[in-house]
Motif scaffolding. Structure first.
Motif, mmCIF file in Angstrom:
data_model
loop_
_atom_site.group_PDB
_atom_site.id
_atom_site.type_symbol
_atom_site.label_atom_id
_atom_site.label_comp_id
_atom_site.label_asym_id
_atom_site.label_seq_id
_atom_site.Cartn_x
_atom_site.Cartn_y
_atom_site.Cartn_z
ATOM 1 N N ARG A 161 0.678 -1.211 0.023
ATOM 2 C CA ARG A 161 -0.180 0.095 0.100
ATOM 3 C C ARG A 161 0.749 1.161 -0.061
ATOM 4 N NH1 ARG A 161 -3.776 -2.631 4.391
ATOM 5 N NH2 ARG A 161 -1.877 -3.628 4.595
ATOM 6 N N GLN A 162 0.118 2.446 -0.529
ATOM 7 C CA GLN A 162 1.063 3.445 -0.707
ATOM 8 C C GLN A 162 1.169 4.361 0.658
ATOM 9 O OE1 GLN A 162 2.864 4.202 -3.561
ATOM 10 N NE2 GLN A 162 2.454 1.998 -3.467
ATOM 11 N N PRO A 163 1.988 5.185 0.790
ATOM 12 C CA PRO A 163 2.150 6.190 1.845
ATOM 13 C C PRO A 163 0.858 7.023 2.075
ATOM 14 C CG PRO A 163 3.930 6.386 0.724
ATOM 15 C CD PRO A 163 3.236 5.573 -0.168
ATOM 16 N N GLY A 164 0.190 7.049 3.154
ATOM 17 C CA GLY A 164 -1.042 7.623 3.460
ATOM 18 C C GLY A 164 -2.034 6.720 3.852
ATOM 19 N N ASP A 181 7.949 5.468 8.903
ATOM 20 C CA ASP A 181 9.003 6.460 8.048
ATOM 21 C C ASP A 181 8.710 7.698 8.117
ATOM 22 O OD1 ASP A 181 11.125 6.605 5.801
ATOM 23 O OD2 ASP A 181 9.513 7.162 4.518
ATOM 24 N N TYR A 182 7.473 8.263 8.375
ATOM 25 C CA TYR A 182 7.152 9.710 8.435
ATOM 26 C C TYR A 182 7.577 10.154 9.834
ATOM 27 C CZ TYR A 182 4.134 13.583 10.217
ATOM 28 O OH TYR A 182 3.656 14.560 10.280
ATOM 29 N N CYS A 183 7.548 9.205 10.903
ATOM 30 C CA CYS A 183 8.123 9.766 12.278
ATOM 31 C C CYS A 183 9.750 9.798 12.088
ATOM 32 C CB CYS A 183 7.615 8.721 13.085
ATOM 33 S SG CYS A 183 5.789 8.530 13.639
ATOM 34 N N ASP A 184 10.184 8.920 11.503
ATOM 35 C CA ASP A 184 11.655 9.209 11.411
ATOM 36 C C ASP A 184 12.084 10.306 10.690
ATOM 37 O OD1 ASP A 184 13.575 7.076 12.300
ATOM 38 O OD2 ASP A 184 14.365 7.716 10.449
ATOM 39 N N SER A 185 11.199 10.838 9.776
ATOM 40 C CA SER A 185 11.413 12.056 9.071
ATOM 41 C C SER A 185 11.439 13.230 9.780
ATOM 42 C CB SER A 185 10.565 12.219 7.730
ATOM 43 O OG SER A 185 9.225 12.444 8.254
ATOM 44 N N LEU A 186 10.483 13.183 10.987
ATOM 45 C CA LEU A 186 10.500 14.307 11.826
ATOM 46 C C LEU A 186 11.599 14.413 12.649
ATOM 47 C CD1 LEU A 186 6.726 13.701 12.949
ATOM 48 C CD2 LEU A 186 7.754 15.268 10.970
ATOM 49 N N ARG A 187 12.034 13.073 13.046
ATOM 50 C CA ARG A 187 13.365 12.974 13.923
ATOM 51 C C ARG A 187 14.204 11.900 13.577
ATOM 52 N NH1 ARG A 187 14.658 14.840 19.526
ATOM 53 N NH2 ARG A 187 16.179 13.640 20.218
ATOM 54 N N PRO A 188 15.209 12.168 12.535
ATOM 55 C CA PRO A 188 15.972 10.977 12.200
ATOM 56 C C PRO A 188 16.602 10.179 13.260
ATOM 57 C CG PRO A 188 16.390 12.964 10.928
ATOM 58 C CD PRO A 188 15.740 13.410 12.135
ATOM 59 N N GLY A 189 16.453 8.909 13.181
ATOM 60 C CA GLY A 189 16.832 7.765 14.339
ATOM 61 C C GLY A 189 15.692 7.697 15.242
ATOM 62 N N PHE A 190 14.436 8.094 14.714
ATOM 63 C CA PHE A 190 13.417 7.937 15.777
ATOM 64 C C PHE A 190 13.023 6.301 15.877
ATOM 65 C CE2 PHE A 190 8.937 6.471 15.567
ATOM 66 C CZ PHE A 190 8.523 6.745 16.922
ATOM 67 N N LEU A 218 0.002 11.984 15.927
ATOM 68 C CA LEU A 218 1.167 11.623 14.706
ATOM 69 C C LEU A 218 0.488 11.317 13.497
ATOM 70 C CD1 LEU A 218 4.184 10.838 16.832
ATOM 71 C CD2 LEU A 218 3.949 12.709 15.419
ATOM 72 N N TRP A 219 -0.463 10.165 13.864
ATOM 73 C CA TRP A 219 -1.297 9.422 12.795
ATOM 74 C C TRP A 219 -1.959 10.323 12.170
ATOM 75 C CZ3 TRP A 219 -1.332 5.301 9.837
ATOM 76 C CH2 TRP A 219 -2.660 4.917 9.241
ATOM 77 N N GLN A 220 -2.741 11.308 12.791
ATOM 78 C CA GLN A 220 -3.622 12.444 11.973
ATOM 79 C C GLN A 220 -2.920 13.350 11.363
ATOM 80 O OE1 GLN A 220 -5.545 13.997 15.602
ATOM 81 N NE2 GLN A 220 -7.276 12.233 15.906
ATOM 82 N N ASP A 221 -1.775 13.573 11.786
ATOM 83 C CA ASP A 221 -0.936 14.641 11.045
ATOM 84 C C ASP A 221 -0.258 13.887 9.793
ATOM 85 O OD1 ASP A 221 -1.146 16.450 13.056
ATOM 86 O OD2 ASP A 221 0.953 16.169 13.950
ATOM 87 N N TYR A 222 -0.023 12.631 9.809
ATOM 88 C CA TYR A 222 0.518 11.726 8.762
ATOM 89 C C TYR A 222 -0.514 11.646 7.605
ATOM 90 C CZ TYR A 222 1.393 7.364 6.414
ATOM 91 O OH TYR A 222 1.632 6.345 5.353
#
Length: 227
Positions: A161-164, A181-190, A218-222
């Motif tokens: 499935r695609q992002p989102g 992957d989205y969370c990791d983009s907010l803080r690399p190394g998450f 975070l899910w709602q933001d994503y």
């Protein structure tokens, strides 16, 4: 050099080599289904030597992704073993440090089976090394982290499935992988930090501790990002 000095130096060298190799991890693969169509396809398209190397490469990649530079940071695993078996149900599964790959899955896969098996092994090898919150973390997150590693290694298949997409952050597999992957983009190394926290237990509050927002926020933001 005097004989007794040379002997002492040789013993010291042997001791040092032993110390360096004592913590080394070995990687092995066997095909217990070589008499089946899937087992024969595995031998022809993948092979035991390549599969063993993938286990090694995947482990090195996982240690880096989890920021486990020292063996002391990792699970105490001495060997990772792959067994190709004539079993169905799922493409593969891990139990402890043993990964079982389904020969029927290999035999019936319609695409590039070598690349697919490589991706599956990255996923399953992650299960060998990841922490599970002392059994407290939900399965969706565990599977999502394994697919996150597969994604970052470059082995996400086209049928994902695609992002989102998806209904819940802990839906598992590709849905949760893209969310992580989205969370990791907010803080690399998450994901590395999350996995480290999961060594001793688990709570959803880990998301807020690392990123300042709870998992649902975070899910709602994503979801809004891909709306």
């Amino acid at each position: 050099m005097k004989p007794h000095v040379a002997a002492a130096a040789a013993l010291l060298l042997i001791a040092l080599v032993a110390a360096m190799t004592a913590g080394a991890v070995t990687f092995n693969a066997t095909n217990a289904a070589s008499g089946t169509a899937g087992g024969r396809r595995f031998d022809q398209a993948v092979g035991l030597a390549y599969a063993s190397q993938v286990l090694s490469n995947a482990s090195t990649f996982i240690w880096s992704a989890f920021n486990q530079t020292s063996p002391a940071d990792r699970k105490p695993v001495d060997a990772v073993t792959l067994v190709v078996e004539d079993v169905g149900g799922v493409p593969a599964f891990a139990s402890g440090d043993v990964i079982t790959l389904s020969a029927p899955y290999v035999g019936n896969y319609s695409g590039d089976v070598k690349t697919e098996v490589t991706g599956v092994l990255f996923h399953e090898t992650t299960h060998v090394w990841q922490w599970d919150g002392q059994g407290q973390a939900n399965g969706g997150l565990i599977e999502g982290i394994a697919d996150f590693v597969r994604l970052k290694a470059g082995y996400a298949p086209g049928h994902w499935r695609q992002p989102g997409q998806g209904d819940r952050w802990d839906q598992g597999y590709d849905v949760t992988a893209w969310f992580l992957d989205y969370c990791d983009s907010l803080r690399p190394g998450f994901v590395a930090q999350l996995n480290a926290k999961m060594k001793d237990g688990y709570t959803d509050d880990f998301f807020a501790q690392i990123l300042g927002k709870n998992a649902q926020e975070l899910w709602q933001d994503y979801k809004a990002k891909y709306a």
